[in-house]
Structures are given as C-alpha cells and as structure tokens.
Enzyme design. Structure first.
Site, PDB file in Angstrom:
ATOM      1  N   ARG A  46      18.228  22.941  27.506  1.00 10.69           N
ATOM      2  CA  ARG A  46      18.581  24.255  26.102  1.00 10.69           C
ATOM      3  C   ARG A  46      18.330  25.707  26.797  1.00 10.69           C
ATOM      4  O   ARG A  46      19.242  26.937  26.803  1.00 10.69           O
ATOM      5  CB  ARG A  46      18.905  24.245  24.901  1.00 10.69           C
ATOM      6  CG  ARG A  46      19.782  25.567  23.939  1.00 10.69           C
ATOM      7  CD  ARG A  46      20.902  24.913  22.500  1.00 10.69           C
ATOM      8  NE  ARG A  46      19.376  24.235  21.845  1.00 10.69           N
ATOM      9  CZ  ARG A  46      18.365  24.640  21.147  1.00 10.69           C
ATOM     10  NH1 ARG A  46      17.711  26.353  21.483  1.00 10.69           N
ATOM     11  NH2 ARG A  46      17.689  23.842  20.610  1.00 10.69           N
ATOM     12  N   TYR A  98      43.353  38.261  29.008  1.00  8.60           N
ATOM     13  CA  TYR A  98      43.332  36.281  29.326  1.00  8.60           C
ATOM     14  C   TYR A  98      43.895  36.134  27.738  1.00  8.60           C
ATOM     15  O   TYR A  98      43.314  36.912  26.356  1.00  8.60           O
ATOM     16  CB  TYR A  98      41.884  35.892  29.772  1.00  8.60           C
ATOM     17  CG  TYR A  98      42.052  34.563  29.399  1.00  8.60           C
ATOM     18  CD1 TYR A  98      42.492  33.546  30.179  1.00  8.60           C
ATOM     19  CD2 TYR A  98      40.968  33.846  28.194  1.00  8.60           C
ATOM     20  CE1 TYR A  98      42.673  32.588  29.661  1.00  8.60           C
ATOM     21  CE2 TYR A  98      41.092  32.359  28.261  1.00  8.60           C
ATOM     22  CZ  TYR A  98      41.850  31.924  28.469  1.00  8.60           C
ATOM     23  OH  TYR A  98      41.863  30.575  28.467  1.00  8.60           O
ATOM     24  N   ASP A 170      36.127  41.806  32.928  1.00  6.11           N
ATOM     25  CA  ASP A 170      35.680  40.288  33.631  1.00  6.11           C
ATOM     26  C   ASP A 170      36.550  40.096  34.791  1.00  6.11           C
ATOM     27  O   ASP A 170      37.430  40.634  35.043  1.00  6.11           O
ATOM     28  CB  ASP A 170      36.775  39.999  32.678  1.00  6.11           C
ATOM     29  CG  ASP A 170      37.397  38.290  32.718  1.00  6.11           C
ATOM     30  OD1 ASP A 170      37.006  37.963  34.173  1.00  6.11           O
ATOM     31  OD2 ASP A 170      37.673  37.788  31.217  1.00  6.11           O
ATOM     32  N   LYS A 195      37.278  28.553  37.260  1.00  5.06           N
ATOM     33  CA  LYS A 195      38.535  29.511  38.216  1.00  5.06           C
ATOM     34  C   LYS A 195      38.012  29.500  39.568  1.00  5.06           C
ATOM     35  O   LYS A 195      37.424  28.211  40.009  1.00  5.06           O
ATOM     36  CB  LYS A 195      38.568  30.784  37.797  1.00  5.06           C
ATOM     37  CG  LYS A 195      39.036  31.036  36.004  1.00  5.06           C
ATOM     38  CD  LYS A 195      40.109  29.989  35.411  1.00  5.06           C
ATOM     39  CE  LYS A 195      40.375  29.313  34.218  1.00  5.06           C
ATOM     40  NZ  LYS A 195      40.569  30.863  33.645  1.00  5.06           N
TER      41      LYS A 195
HETATM   42  C1  PLP Z   1      40.355  31.151  31.906  1.00  4.26           C
HETATM   43  C2  PLP Z   1      39.927  32.636  32.000  1.00  4.26           C
HETATM   44  C3  PLP Z   1      38.992  32.914  31.023  1.00  4.26           C
HETATM   45  C4  PLP Z   1      38.389  31.702  30.457  1.00  4.26           C
HETATM   46  O1  PLP Z   1      37.410  30.951  30.775  1.00  4.26           O
HETATM   47  P1  PLP Z   1      37.282  29.411  30.772  1.00  4.26           P
HETATM   48  O2  PLP Z   1      36.112  29.438  30.991  1.00  4.26           O
HETATM   49  O3  PLP Z   1      37.980  28.336  30.351  1.00  4.26           O
HETATM   50  O4  PLP Z   1      36.543  29.440  28.781  1.00  4.26           O
HETATM   51  C5  PLP Z   1      37.934  34.779  30.604  1.00  4.26           C
HETATM   52  N1  PLP Z   1      38.814  35.592  31.408  1.00  4.26           N
HETATM   53  C6  PLP Z   1      39.614  35.043  32.218  1.00  4.26           C
HETATM   54  C7  PLP Z   1      40.809  36.336  33.163  1.00  4.26           C
HETATM   55  C8  PLP Z   1      40.177  33.584  32.990  1.00  4.26           C
HETATM   56  O5  PLP Z   1      41.219  33.313  33.331  1.00  4.26           O
END
Ligand code: PLP
Length: 385
Positions: A46, A98, A170, A195
């Site tokens: 952890r 998002y 982000d 992603k």
């Molecule tokens: C998918 C996504 C998230 C969230 O991520 P997860 O891995 O699904 O928890 C945050 N920001 C953007 C731009 C995303 O496309």
C-alpha cells in the site's frame, strides 16, 4: 535521452542478479526486514512496491516532474488531489470536463466544504474574474472532454499563481508525448492512465505528477493513508503500455486527422471538433504549447435520431465508454460520460443528443472510415433522412 528512449528503458528498482530485460512484477503485499528499526526500502505494498515505483519514475521523467504517484484509477488520482483542500477553500474548474470529474466536484468535493465554481478556461478574462474572489486551485483540461476546447496553460498558470492558486491540469488527452504542462507552469498534472498511457483498453489506472517536492510529500501522505495506490500487476501492464506510447500517439494522431477531414466532407455531419484542423479555434494555441493534437475528436451529426441510430449500426468501431486504446471507441456523452451532469449545464455547454465522441484507434484508417460510412447509410435508411 530522447522521449522514445525513456519510454522503452525503465530502470529496475531492485538489483537482480538474473539481469531481467523487463522490470519484474513483484506480487507481494509485504517485504520482510533483516534488522530491527531499519527497513530495506520497502515494507508494505500500500505504501510502495518496486513495480509501481518503476512506472512512477518513468512517467515522472516523461512529464518532467519531481515525483509521480500511480493510483488505482484516474478518479482516485483526482480525488487524492482534492484532499489537499479543506472546508472553505475555493476551486475554480473548467466548464467542460470529464463527467466523472464534474460528479466528484459536485457531489464529493462540495460535500467536504470546498466550493467549486466553473468557468470557460479558454476565456482568460473570465478566469481572471473567477479567481479574483480568491481560490486555492484552478483545475483544467486542455483539450477538454468532449468539446475539445483548448486553453492557454502558461497564461492560466500566471493567473492562478497571481491569485495564490495552484494550477492542476488533466493531461489525459494529449499525454506527455504531445504536451507537458509542468514545463508551462502547471503545479500538478493528473492523468487517467487507463487511456493513452496504458493504451490497450485493459487497465484502469491514474497518475498524479508534481513539479514540487513539498506538494508531492503531502499527496504521498494522503495516498498511503487512503490506500488508493495502483496494484503491482496493473503497474506492470501500464509500464508495458508506455514502451510504445510514441508510436501509438503518432498513429492515433494521423488516423484522427484523416477521420476529421473525412467527417468534414460527410453530408450527415454538421460540425467536427478536432484541434488538428486549421479551422479549429484552438489550433494555433495547441500547436504552440505542445507537439501535437492527439487522437480524440467529437462531431455533431444532423439530428439526434441519426446519432442514436448510427451508434447501433457500427461494426468495427465499438460503442463503448473510454478512449485512448488500440480499438476505436465511440461514445455518446449525453447518456454515458456525462449522464450525471445536470441537463441545464449540458445545454449551456452545447452537449446535446447530436454529439458523438470518437477515440480514433490504431486500425487502418480506411477501415474506420468504411465502417462510419456504412453505418451512416444504414442509419439514414432507418430514420428516413
Ligand atoms: C477517463 C478520464 C478520467 C477518469 O479516469 P478513470 O481512469 O476512468 O478513473 C479523468 N479525466 C479524463 C479526461 C478522462 O478521460
């Protein structure tokens, strides 16, 4: 060393006499100790695990940060960053984000007494005004999901810092291959590693990268306390994905450019949102602050009926949530990623029943185009347009 070389060569954390070429997978919850009161670097997964630590180091270097922390999801990463703030603090966030981030801010961050206000971050005067009341952080996506709005990271960093706020970016859509926000003045970069970074539609993971050791020490304390770190196996998969990041990003981008041009000429399509198009309002800015435009695009079709029908007529492109993997995926923001966003907020942004979002995969572009063309034809017959 070049970016591509850094993606491929990741240093194993623990000297291993067998000299493995790839960093081993340490599937262990605990590490035993030889001496009392003296740990040998690891104690409990952890807190830290050598497989996770290796991929954190790789992504830290790619983003040019001082530290990177890997989380069990992108949302876990963003939620950890939100724990930096306390009741009474104010966060100014971009208006197009998002959907999961909007849900987190509206329902969890707000419940904890942190005020969240929303602004179009491509409008610097509006941002200056929103920050004038005092803020702890400015949170942005660029390009945004799903409307592909581009914001000026350096200008936003200056505005945020003048107001005493942190700039959080982000960077999921462009990845460090195309854009490195910390080098433009951002304080924290967050990622859904699910992603493009992992890249194969098979792992859920997230990352936080900081440009400041004090900040990352605070975040590491929260993360080890909450226990939202990425498990060793998914860390290993993420590290494997990173090896081909430059190759994949280039192909995603060239495919997306081809698709965008085809959609522009398609009679069933009203508008194409892709920063790589010279007509896109954020094209020049995106080019100036990064090295590419990525593989995501959105488009409005002629009617909601047509949009709903076309989704059921595709064969190659899968109608599924997520993005950034080898397989092309199409998403209907209004019922999927943005289902929990209040209708008036959606209408204000321009997210409606005609909007489709496409994550352009790694297939041969002519096959993706053929699939869309056939689906539009079948949908036209079904809805009679
Ligand atoms: C998918 C996504 C998230 C969230 O991520 P997860 O891995 O699904 O928890 C945050 N920001 C953007 C731009 C995303 O496309």
């Amino acid at each position: 060393m070049d970016f591509a070389t850094r993606c491929v060569h990741t240093t194993p954390r623990i000297p291993d006499s067998l000299n493995p070429v790839v960093n081993p997978l340490y599937l262990t919850s605990s590490f035993s100790h030889t001496y009392v009161g003296q740990e040998d670097g690891y104690s409990y997964t952890r807190m830290q695990n050598p497989t996770r630590e290796a991929v954190e180091d790789t992504i830290r270097d790619l983003e040019e940060g001082t530290d990177c922390i890997a989380f069990a999801s992108g949302m876990a990463a963003i939620a950890c960053v939100m724990e930096l703030f306390k009741p009474g603090d104010r966060i100014v966030s971009g208006h197009d984000l998002y959907g999961g981030s909007i849900r987190l801010f509206n329902h969890v961050t707000a419940k904890n007494g942190v005020l969240v206000s929303v602004v179009d971050t491509s409008d610097l005067d509006a941002v200056r005004e929103a920050l004038a009341d005092g803020a702890s952080a400015l949170y942005v996506e660029t390009p945004t999901n799903p409307l592909m709005v581009v914001s000026d990271i350096r200008a936003l960093a200056d505005l945020a810092h003048d107001a005493g706020a942190l700039l959080i970016v982000d960077n999921t859509f462009l990845t460090p291959y195309f854009q490195r926000p910390l080098t433009l003045g951002a304080d924290i970069v967050v990622h859904s590693g699910t992603k493009y970074l992992a890249g194969h539609n098979d792992v859920i993971c997230g990352l936080v990268v900081c440009g400041d050791q004090g900040l990352s020490d605070r975040l590491r304390f929260i993360y080890k306390t909450l226990g939202s770190g990425l498990d060793p196996f998914d860390s290993w998969l993420l590290a494997r994905g990173i090896k081909t990041l430059p190759l994949r990003m280039r192909r995603h981008e060239s495919n997306a450019k081809e698709l965008a041009l085809w959609l522009l000429a398609c009679p069933f399509v009203e508008e194409v949102l892709y920063p790589g198009l010279e007509t896109h309002p954020g094209h020049e800015l995106c080019k100036r602050q990064g090295d590419g435009f990525g593989g995501m695009l959105s488009f409005y079709v002629k009617s909601e009926k047509l949009a709903r029908s076309v989704l059921t007529k595709l064969h190659l492109i899968m109608f599924a949530e997520s993005l950034g993997g080898a397989e092309s995926l199409i998403t209907y923001p209004i019922t999927q990623t943005h289902a929990d966003v209040p209708p008036e907020e959606l209408a204000q942004k321009g997210i409606d029943g005609r909007l489709l979002r496409l994550s352009v995969g790694l297939e041969e572009p002519s096959d993706i185009i053929y699939d869309l063309e056939s689906a539009f034809e079948a949908a036209r017959l079904e809805v009679g347009e």
